[in-house]
Write an enzyme that holds these catalytic residues in place. Structure first.
Site, PDB file in Angstrom:
ATOM      1  N   GLY A   1     -96.647  46.688  41.279  1.00  0.00           N
ATOM      2  CA  GLY A   1     -97.124  46.143  42.539  1.00  0.00           C
ATOM      3  C   GLY A   1     -96.003  45.964  43.534  1.00  0.00           C
ATOM      4  N   ASP A   2     -96.325  45.310  44.643  1.00  0.00           N
ATOM      5  CA  ASP A   2     -95.393  45.115  45.743  1.00  0.00           C
ATOM      6  C   ASP A   2     -95.388  43.643  46.109  1.00  0.00           C
ATOM      7  OD1 ASP A   2     -94.001  45.020  48.124  1.00  0.00           O
ATOM      8  OD2 ASP A   2     -95.087  46.675  49.069  1.00  0.00           O
ATOM      9  N   PHE A   3     -94.222  42.973  45.993  1.00  0.00           N
ATOM     10  CA  PHE A   3     -94.197  41.535  46.246  1.00  0.00           C
ATOM     11  C   PHE A   3     -94.414  41.184  47.714  1.00  0.00           C
ATOM     12  CE2 PHE A   3     -89.213  41.582  45.934  1.00  0.00           C
ATOM     13  CZ  PHE A   3     -89.107  42.136  47.214  1.00  0.00           C
TER      14      PHE A   3
ATOM     15  N   HIS B   1     -81.624  36.842  48.385  1.00  0.00           N
ATOM     16  CA  HIS B   1     -80.411  37.077  49.187  1.00  0.00           C
ATOM     17  C   HIS B   1     -80.405  38.443  49.862  1.00  0.00           C
ATOM     18  CE1 HIS B   1     -77.547  39.178  46.045  1.00  0.00           C
ATOM     19  NE2 HIS B   1     -78.748  39.717  46.059  1.00  0.00           N
TER      20      HIS B   1
ATOM     21  N   ASP C   1     -92.804  44.883  39.060  1.00  0.00           N
ATOM     22  CA  ASP C   1     -91.984  45.668  39.997  1.00  0.00           C
ATOM     23  C   ASP C   1     -92.795  46.883  40.438  1.00  0.00           C
ATOM     24  OD1 ASP C   1     -89.723  46.691  41.480  1.00  0.00           O
ATOM     25  OD2 ASP C   1     -88.439  45.583  40.095  1.00  0.00           O
TER      26      ASP C   1
END
Length: 339
Positions: free
Chosen positions: A227-229, A247, A202
């Site tokens: 990190g950044d997805f 969602h 995350d």
């Protein structure tokens, strides 16, 4: 519903707005907690003093809720908790207080006032109400962000064990929880499967918050990766989990996230989206209500099996099966592999 006249059925539904508001107020002022201080039975006078309420107004509200099974009024005029109102207590297993209390309800009701804008334009009512995207606004308003986090923790916490039990995670060596937040699901997973290792992925500020994995004494079996997805996700996992993530996003953004997961996966790895899967037809489905709520807040949506199949294919994945969780959870595990 068919057992009563149609006009009475409609009035019953619209009348539930007031009942929902009363539940929110009772949760906010701590009625259920106050009742327990009186050995499970309290007069309205005592309740009013403990909650800072007007005695007669509180009684009329409590009488209405008791008539709907939320509380119980005994022959001596004292109020007791029921199985429903016990969920409004603080810190008890399955507590729903944070997700229904007035302070968060106020946020949602302001959004619902603008819901006609959503139906007319397809744009989130939240943006119309607050002038910003949902997550951007939460980041800029920490108090609201804390209310949201508390509400989501109350909602997702009880379902974590159900999700962990629904799938053969023991076949994996390493499970990567993508955007796993404070690690509630990862902690449940590590407790249920003592042989696996976890990767909690995350953003940096999220990982800096109090963490369920560490609180459970399981950090020695888990790597914490920031990190950044939207950029990439860690490689080396046997299973990649996206719990209540897709969602939140429109199709193009969801595909982008899935593509980044696919880029990190080996040909033997699996991806699991833990989300609502909407049933076809007119049968009652709580996920249809969830979908409308999402529409008011975000550009995301709840999806059908066909929707997930299309998303997976666009990301270079193949949907292999959908596994339902045990009630009361309404989530499903949507499994996929590299196509």
């Amino acid at each position: 519903m068919s057992e009563i006249a149609p006009h009475l059925a409609l009035l019953r539904i619209t009348g539930n707005v007031m009942l929902a508001r009363c539940i929110g107020i009772a949760a906010e002022i701590g009625v259920a907690d106050a009742i327990e201080t009186g050995h499970g039975r309290l007069t309205t006078s005592a309740l009013a003093k403990l909650t800072g309420s007007h005695e007669q107004a509180l009684y009329r509200m409590m009488r209405y809720m008791a008539a709907n099974g939320i509380f119980n009024e005994d022959a001596e005029g004292k109020f007791q908790n029921t199985d429903i109102s016990k969920l409004l207590r603080t810190g008890v297993p399955g507590s729903m207080r944070e997700s229904v209390r007035q302070s968060w309800q106020d946020v949602m009701w302001d959004v619902y006032k603008a819901f006609p804008h959503t139906i007319a334009t397809g744009e989130p009512a939240f943006n119309q109400t607050y002038g910003a995207d949902f997550f951007d606004h939460l980041a800029a308003n920490p108090d609201m962000g804390l209310k949201f986090d508390a509400a989501m923790a109350m909602q997702s916490g009880p379902e974590n064990a159900s999700v962990a039990d629904a799938y053969a995670f023991e076949q994996a060596n390493v499970v990567v929880d993508v955007a796993g937040g404070r690690g509630g699901f990862m902690a449940a997973l590590l407790k249920a499967y003592p042989t696996i290792r976890g990767v909690l992925f995350d953003q940096t500020y999220v990982l800096a918050q109090p963490n369920h994995v560490k609180e459970a004494g399981l950090k020695y079996r888990c790597d914490f990766v920031a990190g950044d997805f939207f950029e990439s996700v860690p490689k080396g996992g046997d299973v990649y989990v996206l719990k209540r993530i897709l969602h939140d996003w429109d199709d193009n953004t969801a595909i982008r996230i899935l593509k980044n997961c696919a880029a990190a996966m080996s040909f033997t790895a699996r991806i699991i989206a833990v989300d609502a899967v909407i049933k076809p037809g007119n049968d009652p489905d709580p996920n249809k209500a969830l979908d409308v709520g999402i529409m008011a807040l975000l550009k995301g949506r709840e999806r059908t099996e066909k929707d997930f199949t299309r998303l997976y294919e666009a990301a270079g994945l193949r949907l292999t099966r959908i596994v339902a969780t045990a009630a009361p959870s309404t989530m499903s595990l949507v499994e996929g592999v590299i196509a």
